[in-house]
Design a protein around this motif. Structure first.
Motif, PDB file in Angstrom:
ATOM      1  N   HIS A  36      26.184  27.743  45.629  1.00  0.00           N
ATOM      2  CA  HIS A  36      25.356  26.878  46.473  1.00  0.00           C
ATOM      3  C   HIS A  36      24.749  25.786  45.594  1.00  0.00           C
ATOM      4  CE1 HIS A  36      23.159  30.789  45.639  1.00  0.00           C
ATOM      5  NE2 HIS A  36      22.668  29.960  44.757  1.00  0.00           N
ATOM      6  N   ARG A  76      19.431  27.449  43.946  1.00  0.00           N
ATOM      7  CA  ARG A  76      19.401  28.372  42.808  1.00  0.00           C
ATOM      8  C   ARG A  76      17.990  28.502  42.245  1.00  0.00           C
ATOM      9  NH1 ARG A  76      21.245  25.348  38.824  1.00  0.00           N
ATOM     10  NH2 ARG A  76      19.110  25.171  38.035  1.00  0.00           N
ATOM     11  N   TYR A 115      21.382  38.230  39.126  1.00  0.00           N
ATOM     12  CA  TYR A 115      21.750  37.052  39.909  1.00  0.00           C
ATOM     13  C   TYR A 115      22.753  36.228  39.113  1.00  0.00           C
ATOM     14  CZ  TYR A 115      20.989  32.477  42.227  1.00  0.00           C
ATOM     15  OH  TYR A 115      21.145  31.265  42.864  1.00  0.00           O
ATOM     16  N   GLY A 157      25.964  33.787  43.793  1.00  0.00           N
ATOM     17  CA  GLY A 157      25.738  32.615  44.624  1.00  0.00           C
ATOM     18  C   GLY A 157      26.634  31.447  44.290  1.00  0.00           C
ATOM     19  N   CYS A 196      33.412  31.769  43.485  1.00  0.00           N
ATOM     20  CA  CYS A 196      32.829  32.982  44.059  1.00  0.00           C
ATOM     21  C   CYS A 196      33.607  34.215  43.583  1.00  0.00           C
ATOM     22  CB  CYS A 196      32.826  32.892  45.581  1.00  0.00           C
ATOM     23  SG  CYS A 196      31.837  34.165  46.384  1.00  0.00           S
TER      24      CYS A 196
END
Length: 276
Positions: free
Chosen positions: A5, A10, A23, A3, A208
């Motif tokens: 963001h 989160r 994750y 992720g 990313c």
């Protein structure tokens, strides 16, 4: 799950995915994610800002600071760290203000103009940066007040506009302008794949890609995709990315960070800081 963001997102994802799906949270963040069972690899405030803040206090006589940010966990946590760091080095915080995402920022510029600090520390994110920085420059404040951001990346800088970036600086773990062999290879492969008109890479988009590189190295070291095995492989892991080599030490990913100055709508990297 990899992720890039807001930290508020989160927190909710970590709650939903805990013990179920690996994750990785890739971008800069406020730290303190141990209880969330998240592999966080971005810059924490100490790693991102200690070098740049010291640079401005030591070399630009920036003693009086004004802190401005959006009203959520990352700006507030970053400001707590910066405030303590500035005060600990004999500086002063002459103002601190937050604004909700999507709200007008005119009053922030008014407050800064009245306080007349040496430097504004900015934790406005994304499109929130654009009207504020345009207005700041239009008022003539950029001629004598420095701005240091931890969130203005290349595409945001272009939106702010070349006429509005005087004395605007950014501290980050990655800039497209980095002159490293790893970044040259990364950008060549990116342009070969997507063309010269593809969006400019910045710290968030690179994060990313870095998240993918990290997870590949983590899974290879663990020889498993099970969460417990991955967690055991996390500490001490080293992985390569366009910025260089990052190593996890005491649960924190530590690698080089950089200070850059806006030159029109591009960044010029001024110096690096070793966070080993």
């Amino acid at each position: 799950m990899i992720g890039v963001h807001l930290s508020s997102v989160r927190v909710e994802l970590a709650r939903a995915l805990a013990d179920r799906v690996p994750y990785v949270f890739a971008p800069l963040f406020e730290g303190g994610t141990e209880s969330e069972k998240v592999f966080s690899i971005g810059e924490v405030p100490e790693r991102q800002f200690s070098g740049p803040v010291s640079h401005f206090m030591d070399n630009q006589a920036a003693r009086r600071w004004f802190l401005v940010g959006n009203d959520y966990v990352w700006p507030r946590a970053s400001h707590n760290w910066v405030r303590d760091f500035v005060l600990g080095r004999g500086g002063a915080v002459v103002g601190e203000e937050y604004v909700g995402l999507g709200y007008d920022t005119t009053h922030l510029v008014d407050m800064i103009e009245a306080a007349n600090p040496d430097i504004v520390f900015l934790s406005l994110v994304g499109s929130e940066c654009v009207p504020f920085n345009r207005m700041f420059a239009e008022r003539g404040l950029s001629r004598h007040i420095l701005r240091l951001s931890g969130a203005v990346e290349e595409n945001t800088l272009m939106a702010i506009g070349a006429d509005n970036t005087e004395n605007l600086f950014c501290a980050a773990g990655y800039f497209s302008a980095l002159q490293t062999p790893e970044n040259h290879t990364f950008l060549k492969r990116y342009r070969d794949a997507f063309g010269v008109t593809a969006p400019v890479q910045g710290v968030l988009s690179e994060a990313c890609y870095e998240g993918l590189r990290f997870f590949g190295a983590l899974a290879t070291r663990a020889q498993s995709l099970e969460i417990d095995a991955l967690s055991q492989a996390f500490e001490g892991l080293s992985f390569e990315s366009p910025r260089g080599v990052t190593t996890v030490r005491n649960g924190v990913a530590s690698g080089p960070t950089y200070l850059a100055r806006a030159e029109g709508t591009e960044f010029e990297v001024l110096r690096s800081f070793d966070n080993a």
